[in-house]
Design an enzyme around this catalytic site. Structure first.
Site, short mmCIF file in Angstrom:
data_model
loop_
_atom_site.label_atom_id
_atom_site.label_comp_id
_atom_site.label_asym_id
_atom_site.label_seq_id
_atom_site.Cartn_x
_atom_site.Cartn_y
_atom_site.Cartn_z
N TYR A 143 0.83 -1.21 0.00
CA TYR A 143 0.00 0.00 0.00
C TYR A 143 0.86 1.26 0.00
O TYR A 143 0.64 2.19 -0.79
CB TYR A 143 -0.92 -0.01 1.22
CG TYR A 143 -1.74 1.26 1.38
CD1 TYR A 143 -2.87 1.46 0.61
CD2 TYR A 143 -1.37 2.24 2.30
CE1 TYR A 143 -3.63 2.62 0.75
CE2 TYR A 143 -2.12 3.40 2.44
CZ TYR A 143 -3.25 3.58 1.66
OH TYR A 143 -3.98 4.73 1.80
N LYS A 147 1.04 4.28 -2.94
CA LYS A 147 0.72 5.68 -2.74
C LYS A 147 1.91 6.59 -3.07
O LYS A 147 1.72 7.76 -3.43
CB LYS A 147 0.22 5.91 -1.31
CG LYS A 147 -1.14 5.26 -1.06
CD LYS A 147 -2.19 5.76 -2.05
CE LYS A 147 -3.58 5.22 -1.79
NZ LYS A 147 -4.57 5.75 -2.76
#
Length: 246
Positions: A143, A147
């Site tokens: 994750y 990002k």
């Protein structure tokens, strides 16, 4: 005076996406929403009844991303696009595909809007630049690194598309399905920046920023590194077979 804009928001059947859509509709803008499938689209029936349009497509599937881009283009050019959809882990789908490949491919295939807003996260600062060599279609995925990549994508678009405004937003740790009920930051603050960037007249001049709570912040150095940006764009073009228009 606020001029009505046509705004497309991915992942807007619930959470921050839906909340941003509700606020933008209240401000007088025309909204096109997105849900993963027809079942999830039922959650925004009330907004459709108020004039919104909803498109469906699974952002974990390259073919469906392409079809979503085609459907969006059939509606005409958007003033703003908010790339809101995202996964926190691989339990609901391929994180890198949904969080990075989908916004890249939609950006490359949709008619160029006036403003683009990409949702990143403060966790991008823990991301690994080695993501450029990732298996973009793999199940699961990091994750934080996703990002990092999507923030770099936003800065690359800002650098390359001078006639468009492109920015990345950290909505903060807010109480959504991903953030959890105990998240410490305000839900209202979680949508304030993307709502402003997408709809406010004065925000049209802003581009190339990494934002949180209506203020610019310094992102991870890789985000603004042109070499990293270009390596990322090349990797995504190879994976999707679609180069970002220059």
């Amino acid at each position: 005076m606020v001029v009505m804009a046509r705004i497309f928001i991915t992942g807007s059947s619930d959470g921050l996406g839906r909340a941003a859509a509700e606020q933008l509709m209240a401000d007088g803008h025309q909204l096109v929403l997105h849900a993963r499938n027809s079942e999830r689209a039922e959650a925004v029936a009330d907004l459709v009844a108020r004039g919104a349009v909803v498109l469906t497509g699974d952002l974990g599937d390259l073919g469906e991303i392409r079809r979503l881009a085609e459907a969006a283009n059939e509606l005409g050019r958007f003033d703003s696009v908010i790339h809101n959809a995202g996964l926190g882990d691989g339990s609901s789908g391929p994180v890198l595909t949904v969080n990075v490949v989908a916004p890249y491919l939609l950006t490359a295939l949709m008619e160029r809007p006036g403003r683009l807003i990409y949702l990143s996260s403060g966790m991008h600062r823990d991301g690994d630049e080695a993501i450029v060599g990732a298996d973009w279609g793999a199940a699961g995925g990091d994750y934080s690194s996703s990002k990092l990549a999507v923030a770099a994508l936003a800065m690359a678009v800002a650098r390359l598309w001078h006639e468009a405004a492109s920015n990345a937003v950290d909505p903060g740790w807010v109480p959504t399905k991903m953030g959890g009920a105990g998240a410490p930051e305000s839900f209202d603050n979680g949508i304030s920046t993307q709502v402003w960037l997408a709809g406010a007249d004065e925000a049209a001049a802003e581009s190339g920023g990494y934002w949180k709570k209506l203020e610019r912040q310094a992102p991870h150095p890789a985000v603004v590194d042109e070499v990293f940006q270009e390596t990322l764009l090349a990797a995504l073009a190879e994976h999707t077979g679609v180069a970002l228009p220059r």
